[in-house]
Design a protein around this motif. Structure first.
Motif, PDB file in Angstrom:
ATOM      1  N   GLY A 130      -1.049  54.017  12.712  1.00 20.61           N
ATOM      2  CA  GLY A 130      -0.679  54.138  14.114  1.00 20.61           C
ATOM      3  C   GLY A 130      -1.874  54.093  15.041  1.00 20.61           C
ATOM      4  N   VAL A 131      -2.940  54.817  14.693  1.00 23.34           N
ATOM      5  CA  VAL A 131      -4.135  54.849  15.538  1.00 23.34           C
ATOM      6  C   VAL A 131      -4.796  53.474  15.603  1.00 23.34           C
ATOM      7  CG1 VAL A 131      -6.470  55.777  15.730  1.00 23.34           C
ATOM      8  CG2 VAL A 131      -4.563  57.306  15.219  1.00 23.34           C
ATOM      9  N   LEU A 132      -5.005  52.853  14.436  1.00 24.58           N
ATOM     10  CA  LEU A 132      -5.633  51.538  14.416  1.00 24.58           C
ATOM     11  C   LEU A 132      -4.762  50.476  15.074  1.00 24.58           C
ATOM     12  CD1 LEU A 132      -7.209  51.509  10.829  1.00 24.58           C
ATOM     13  CD2 LEU A 132      -8.382  51.803  13.015  1.00 24.58           C
ATOM     14  N   GLY A 133      -3.440  50.584  14.900  1.00 25.90           N
ATOM     15  CA  GLY A 133      -2.549  49.642  15.547  1.00 25.90           C
ATOM     16  C   GLY A 133      -2.669  49.679  17.052  1.00 25.90           C
ATOM     17  N   GLU A 134      -2.897  50.883  17.608  1.00 29.43           N
ATOM     18  CA  GLU A 134      -3.075  51.031  19.051  1.00 29.43           C
ATOM     19  C   GLU A 134      -4.437  50.543  19.514  1.00 29.43           C
ATOM     20  OE1 GLU A 134      -1.262  52.297  21.603  1.00 29.43           O
ATOM     21  OE2 GLU A 134       0.551  52.901  20.547  1.00 29.43           O
ATOM     22  N   THR A 135      -5.469  50.718  18.675  1.00 25.76           N
ATOM     23  CA  THR A 135      -6.839  50.459  19.130  1.00 25.76           C
ATOM     24  C   THR A 135      -7.338  49.048  18.808  1.00 25.76           C
ATOM     25  OG1 THR A 135      -7.660  51.479  17.080  1.00 25.76           O
ATOM     26  CG2 THR A 135      -7.503  52.881  19.026  1.00 25.76           C
ATOM     27  N   ILE A 136      -7.074  48.553  17.598  1.00 22.38           N
ATOM     28  CA  ILE A 136      -7.612  47.229  17.243  1.00 22.38           C
ATOM     29  C   ILE A 136      -6.522  46.172  17.139  1.00 22.38           C
ATOM     30  CG2 ILE A 136      -9.525  48.303  15.999  1.00 22.38           C
ATOM     31  CD1 ILE A 136      -8.186  47.469  13.374  1.00 22.38           C
ATOM     32  N   GLY A 137      -5.264  46.582  17.209  1.00 21.81           N
ATOM     33  CA  GLY A 137      -4.169  45.619  17.126  1.00 21.81           C
ATOM     34  C   GLY A 137      -3.375  45.777  15.844  1.00 21.81           C
ATOM     35  N   VAL A 138      -2.092  45.435  15.902  1.00 20.07           N
ATOM     36  CA  VAL A 138      -1.202  45.618  14.761  1.00 20.07           C
ATOM     37  C   VAL A 138      -1.539  44.660  13.621  1.00 20.07           C
ATOM     38  CG1 VAL A 138       1.199  45.461  13.986  1.00 20.07           C
ATOM     39  CG2 VAL A 138       0.669  46.541  16.172  1.00 20.07           C
ATOM     40  N   ARG A 139      -1.700  43.374  13.935  1.00 19.86           N
ATOM     41  CA  ARG A 139      -2.005  42.407  12.871  1.00 19.86           C
ATOM     42  C   ARG A 139      -3.345  42.714  12.216  1.00 19.86           C
ATOM     43  NH1 ARG A 139      -0.024  37.165  12.024  1.00 19.86           N
ATOM     44  NH2 ARG A 139       0.845  37.109  14.127  1.00 19.86           N
ATOM     45  N   GLU A 140      -4.325  43.066  13.041  1.00 18.21           N
ATOM     46  CA  GLU A 140      -5.649  43.386  12.509  1.00 18.21           C
ATOM     47  C   GLU A 140      -5.594  44.606  11.579  1.00 18.21           C
ATOM     48  OE1 GLU A 140      -6.029  40.934  16.066  1.00 18.21           O
ATOM     49  OE2 GLU A 140      -4.896  42.765  15.609  1.00 18.21           O
ATOM     50  N   THR A 141      -4.764  45.574  11.932  1.00 19.70           N
ATOM     51  CA  THR A 141      -4.606  46.760  11.083  1.00 19.70           C
ATOM     52  C   THR A 141      -3.974  46.401   9.747  1.00 19.70           C
ATOM     53  OG1 THR A 141      -4.395  48.172  13.038  1.00 19.70           O
ATOM     54  CG2 THR A 141      -3.576  49.058  10.953  1.00 19.70           C
ATOM     55  N   LEU A 142      -2.988  45.505   9.779  1.00 18.63           N
ATOM     56  CA  LEU A 142      -2.371  45.061   8.528  1.00 18.63           C
ATOM     57  C   LEU A 142      -3.404  44.392   7.618  1.00 18.63           C
ATOM     58  CD1 LEU A 142       1.075  43.608   9.717  1.00 18.63           C
ATOM     59  CD2 LEU A 142       0.583  45.873   8.785  1.00 18.63           C
ATOM     60  N   TRP A 143      -4.274  43.572   8.181  1.00 20.46           N
ATOM     61  CA  TRP A 143      -5.340  42.943   7.391  1.00 20.46           C
ATOM     62  C   TRP A 143      -6.247  44.000   6.767  1.00 20.46           C
ATOM     63  CZ3 TRP A 143      -5.429  38.425   5.387  1.00 20.46           C
ATOM     64  CH2 TRP A 143      -4.893  37.313   6.043  1.00 20.46           C
ATOM     65  N   LEU A 144      -6.625  44.993   7.559  1.00 14.20           N
ATOM     66  CA  LEU A 144      -7.535  46.024   7.069  1.00 14.20           C
ATOM     67  C   LEU A 144      -6.898  46.841   5.943  1.00 14.20           C
ATOM     68  CD1 LEU A 144     -10.304  47.336   7.527  1.00 14.20           C
ATOM     69  CD2 LEU A 144      -9.221  48.863   9.185  1.00 14.20           C
ATOM     70  N   MET A 145      -5.626  47.192   6.111  1.00 13.55           N
ATOM     71  CA  MET A 145      -4.929  47.969   5.079  1.00 13.55           C
ATOM     72  C   MET A 145      -4.748  47.148   3.793  1.00 13.55           C
ATOM     73  SD  MET A 145      -4.480  51.000   6.295  1.00 13.55           S
ATOM     74  CE  MET A 145      -6.094  50.743   7.069  1.00 13.55           C
ATOM     75  N   ALA A 146      -4.481  45.842   3.936  1.00 18.20           N
ATOM     76  CA  ALA A 146      -4.341  44.987   2.757  1.00 18.20           C
ATOM     77  C   ALA A 146      -5.654  44.901   1.990  1.00 18.20           C
ATOM     78  CB  ALA A 146      -3.877  43.592   3.180  1.00 18.20           C
ATOM     79  N   ALA A 147      -6.760  44.785   2.709  1.00 17.35           N
ATOM     80  CA  ALA A 147      -8.072  44.739   2.052  1.00 17.35           C
ATOM     81  C   ALA A 147      -8.371  46.058   1.341  1.00 17.35           C
ATOM     82  CB  ALA A 147      -9.157  44.435   3.084  1.00 17.35           C
ATOM     83  N   ALA A 148      -8.017  47.171   1.975  1.00 14.43           N
ATOM     84  CA  ALA A 148      -8.235  48.483   1.348  1.00 14.43           C
ATOM     85  C   ALA A 148      -7.396  48.626   0.085  1.00 14.43           C
ATOM     86  CB  ALA A 148      -7.894  49.589   2.347  1.00 14.43           C
TER      87      ALA A 148
END
Length: 424
Positions: free
Chosen positions: A377-395
């Motif tokens: 939720g925090v990252l989706g608000e700050t860096i964008g929803v799609r970008e957060t999905l990319w980051l979580m997939a990499a993690a």
């Protein structure tokens, strides 16, 4: 110990067990209702209450936060108590708390705070239920039938995850998003009735009066900390769950606001994605037989994690198709691996410590889920929803390295049961 698929005679014997059939029927119904609610609650927040991305992530976190707050003492209480009555109480509490949501909506007084409180109280009941349920299954079916029982129950959960989102979407379009929560209430009622009809007896521990709760909690924690296999699985699961729930907590927002999907389409996409879990459940026994339980688990995780990278690719119809493929692939791998590790824990851990051991691992594993929800939720608000999905997939992909450098990697099969007490 090699958890090979059960012989046909045992398979038929399990299906002839009235108590298992009742448990299976009740849990399948309850899991279908919970699958509907897992989509319905975010839809209520997004469509009805116009919640922000962060608030939707907070809703996911609220449902899982009780594992951090109540997981460890719950494990000790489960070891002290009869499991089936505790499961009935938990389902009754969940039925009552979620019934308040549609009632409040019909009265025009539903708020986001109400949703968060309902998710939290339901989460507390889920903690106690899950620990009691996992400890009760070996009592009900016996050790030699555990793999098949877990396969059937996990298969039912995966089937529920296929039907649930689609049903949630249809109910939302026809009667409003809150109607999906009402379906969950009904499912809890069915589960309570099924559990009341189960006859299998159990003997609670009789040595608990002289022991303090903190000492019993410490026994479970020490067992996990000193055991290399459980320690590795717990660390990996916590890292994986943070990434997975960071991804899932904002998937409805991504599908609705970035890919332009309506409630019906969202339900269909998540249902098709969930079909992978059903396939994975049926695959678990074959994977264990061919590759071994430990190696099969590792292969399943190495297949599932990279599939998450497909989720954030593309837009429109292409994006929906790739998101569906990502969900299907991760479902295949994760569900098959959950069947194998769940059976391993039930066979490996001493019965007298099972609730506390499970609580110790789950407090970290499931306690990581609200952190993932908040992070999404925090990252989706700050860096964008799609970008957060990319980051979580990499993690998610990076989390597999814990397994590659741990004691499970060289094994073909998970180790045999431990019969000793708490490690010194």
């Amino acid at each position: 110990m090699t958890a090979a698929p059960p012989a046909p005679a045992l398979r038929g014997e399990l299906l002839r067990m009235r108590d298992f059939r009742l448990l299976w029927a009740g849990e399948t119904t309850s899991m279908l209702g919970s699958s509907v609610a897992s989509v319905a609650l975010p839809l209520v927040a997004v469509v009805t209450l116009h919640a922000s991305t962060f608030t939707v992530g907070l809703l996911t976190a609220a449902a899982w936060l009780p594992w951090l707050l109540a997981g460890l003492p719950a494990g000790a209480w489960v070891d002290r108590s009869r499991k089936r009555p505790m499961m009935q109480v938990c389902n009754t509490v969940s039925m009552a708390v979620f019934a308040s949501v549609p009632i409040a909506a019909w009265l025009g007084v539903l708020t986001m705070t109400h949703l968060l409180v309902a998710a939290t109280v339901g989460g507390v009941a889920k903690v106690f239920f899950t620990l009691a349920y996992r400890a009760y299954l070996p009592i009900l079916v016996g050790g030699e039938r555990l793999l098949e029982a877990n396969t059937r129950l996990q298969g039912s959960e995966s089937a529920a995850q296929i039907a649930g989102p689609g049903l949630a979407g249809l109910l939302a379009q026809a009667f409003g998003a809150v109607s999906g929560v009402l379906a969950d209430v009904v499912s809890f009622g069915v589960a309570v009735l099924c559990l009341r009809s189960v006859r299998a007896g159990e003997t609670p521990r009789v040595d608990t009066a002289e022991r303090r709760l903190l000492a019993e909690i410490r026994d479970g924690l020490r067992f996990v900390v000193h055991d290399p296999y459980l320690r590795t699985l717990t660390t990996f699961s916590a890292m994986s769950n943070i990434a997975l729930m960071g991804f899932k907590s904002i998937q409805v927002v991504y599908l609705a606001r970035h890919l332009g999907a309506g409630p019906g389409q969202i339900g269909m996409v998540l249902a098709l994605a969930g079909a992978g879990g059903l396939f994975g459940a049926t695959l678990a026994g074959r994977v264990a037989s061919r590759f071994g339980t430990a190696r099969g688990f590792l292969l399943c995780e190495m297949f599932a994690a990279p599939m998450t990278l497909l989720g954030p690719i593309g837009g429109g119809a292409t994006g929906l198709a790739l998101f569906t493929a990502a969900g299907f692939g991760t479902g295949v791998g994760f569900v098959a691996s959950n069947v194998l590790t769940g059976t391993f824990r039930q066979q490996y851990c001493p019965a007298e410590l099972f609730g506390r051991i499970t609580a110790s691992t789950s407090a970290l594993n499931y306690g990581a889920i609200p952190l993932g929800g908040l992070l999404g939720g925090v990252l989706g608000e700050t860096i964008g929803v799609r970008e957060t999905l990319w980051l979580m997939a990499a993690a998610q992909v990076l989390s597999v390295t814990v397994l590659l450098f741990g004691p499970i990697r060289p094994l073909r099969d998970f180790p045999p049961p431990r019969r000793s007490g708490v490690p010194a």
